[in-house]
Enzyme design. Sequence first.
Site, PDB file in Angstrom:
ATOM      1  N   HIS A  42     -45.957 113.678 -78.656  1.00  0.00           N
ATOM      2  CA  HIS A  42     -46.815 113.552 -80.010  1.00  0.00           C
ATOM      3  C   HIS A  42     -47.220 115.018 -80.549  1.00  0.00           C
ATOM      4  CE1 HIS A  42     -46.381 109.473 -79.478  1.00  0.00           C
ATOM      5  NE2 HIS A  42     -47.665 109.066 -78.616  1.00  0.00           N
ATOM      6  N   HIS A  57     -50.983 105.885 -84.912  1.00  0.00           N
ATOM      7  CA  HIS A  57     -51.000 105.506 -83.559  1.00  0.00           C
ATOM      8  C   HIS A  57     -51.943 104.517 -83.388  1.00  0.00           C
ATOM      9  CE1 HIS A  57     -50.236 105.875 -79.334  1.00  0.00           C
ATOM     10  NE2 HIS A  57     -49.253 106.343 -79.548  1.00  0.00           N
ATOM     11  N   GLU A 114     -45.224 101.812 -83.905  1.00  0.00           N
ATOM     12  CA  GLU A 114     -45.094 103.118 -84.513  1.00  0.00           C
ATOM     13  C   GLU A 114     -43.853 103.243 -85.409  1.00  0.00           C
ATOM     14  OE1 GLU A 114     -45.841 105.919 -81.387  1.00  0.00           O
ATOM     15  OE2 GLU A 114     -46.681 103.955 -80.285  1.00  0.00           O
TER      16      GLU A 114
HETATM   17  C1  BGC Z   1     -45.996 106.233 -76.217  1.00  0.00           C
HETATM   18  C2  BGC Z   1     -46.347 106.030 -74.768  1.00  0.00           C
HETATM   19  C3  BGC Z   1     -47.528 106.740 -74.822  1.00  0.00           C
HETATM   20  C4  BGC Z   1     -48.587 106.378 -75.686  1.00  0.00           C
HETATM   21  C5  BGC Z   1     -49.965 106.859 -75.743  1.00  0.00           C
HETATM   22  C6  BGC Z   1     -47.071 105.848 -77.265  1.00  0.00           C
HETATM   23  O1  BGC Z   1     -46.442 106.465 -78.538  1.00  0.00           O
HETATM   24  O2  BGC Z   1     -44.734 105.690 -76.566  1.00  0.00           O
HETATM   25  O3  BGC Z   1     -45.533 106.416 -73.741  1.00  0.00           O
HETATM   26  O4  BGC Z   1     -48.152 106.533 -73.270  1.00  0.00           O
HETATM   27  O5  BGC Z   1     -48.190 106.595 -77.009  1.00  0.00           O
HETATM   28  O6  BGC Z   1     -49.956 108.480 -75.399  1.00  0.00           O
END
Ligand code: BGC
Length: 364
Positions: free
Chosen positions: A117, A191, A329
């Site tokens: 991210h 998210h 997402e």
């Molecule tokens: C990911 C997860 C992660 C979550 C929070 C999601 O977009 O796919 O693996 O734990 O975000 O960080």
Amino acid sequence: MSEVPAAGVTAQTFGQLPDGREVELYRLVNDNGMEMTVMSLGGTIVSLKTPDAEGNQADIVLGFDSLEDYLAPEYRKANPYFGALIGRYGNRIAGGQFEIDGQTWQVPQNDGNNSLHGGSRGFDQRLWEVSPVEEGSGVGVVLTLTSEDGDQGYPGQLEAEVRYTLTDDNALDIHYQATTTATTPVNLTQHSYFNLEGEGNGDILDHQLTLNADAFTPVDDSLIPTGEIRSVADTPFDFRQPTAIGARIDEDNQQLQRGQGYDHNFVLKREAGDDLVLAARVEAPDSGRVMEVYTTEPGIQFYSGNFLDGSLEGKAGQPYGHRSGLALETQHYPDSPNQADFPSTLLSPGETWLSHTRYRFSTR
Ligand code: BGC
């Protein structure tokens, strides 16, 4: 009877960062009384209220009432990215490394060996400039951010703009755009975690999910795609017909074990020239709330909230337990900068990166 708020956009101070900068909270209300709040920190959706089949409003996204909760060490440590804008690169990049024209770039390894991210200080932690915008139909805010050249190790200065609109047909429309001064990967996403029975109201295992995907991208044990595009047929990843999220989640399946549940990117079905395609539909059995997700992106990450463990307490004062929210997402596939056969995420100077996603809310 609950008071019907006036349509429009209003702003108030949400709190202050430790360095004294103010965080603003914007409240958007459409003509039907659907309401969303967004804070300038991370462009985070803090609340989203939609009616159920009987017209009762509930807040259907996970999050907190106060800025302090978002800044608390417990939250920073767990970092579930509740409601935040994600950038520059949503999802994982293997080893935090990629090559562009023979040059290697290293970005933060904030998820084991991988980058997740956007790195340890991604767009979710940045203060965005926010201003209300007039829309043809609906109410909106536009958020802008300058990510400086070399930010988190990424090449080029990136100018990002995200527009949130609550339309009068009860959709949350999200338009993203970005430009850069040097070629760089871009994969912006949103998210939010949804619980269509209302945040804090149990888990999402009985939500019925449909995904418009014949295939998904299986992962290794650090959740990096292996490069294979695998058919969902005869697997627990087949959501082509509405299926309860919990129906197969505990099956003996290597991919489910690696994700500790669903934490996978699905390859969306799209005819050439399709603009927005229906990616997903979710229906909650008790409230009758329905959410449809449309997108211009090639993929969608379905994450069933596997890492939530009850240690964070949400707006309703209830702990956010295991799988108490789900994220859908819209994005390009994970680790695209290292996967030559995946659609490219590279943006070059002179180009404008564009992406559009719509979350539409209705009832059964
Ligand atoms: C990911 C997860 C992660 C979550 C929070 C999601 O977009 O796919 O693996 O734990 O975000 O960080």
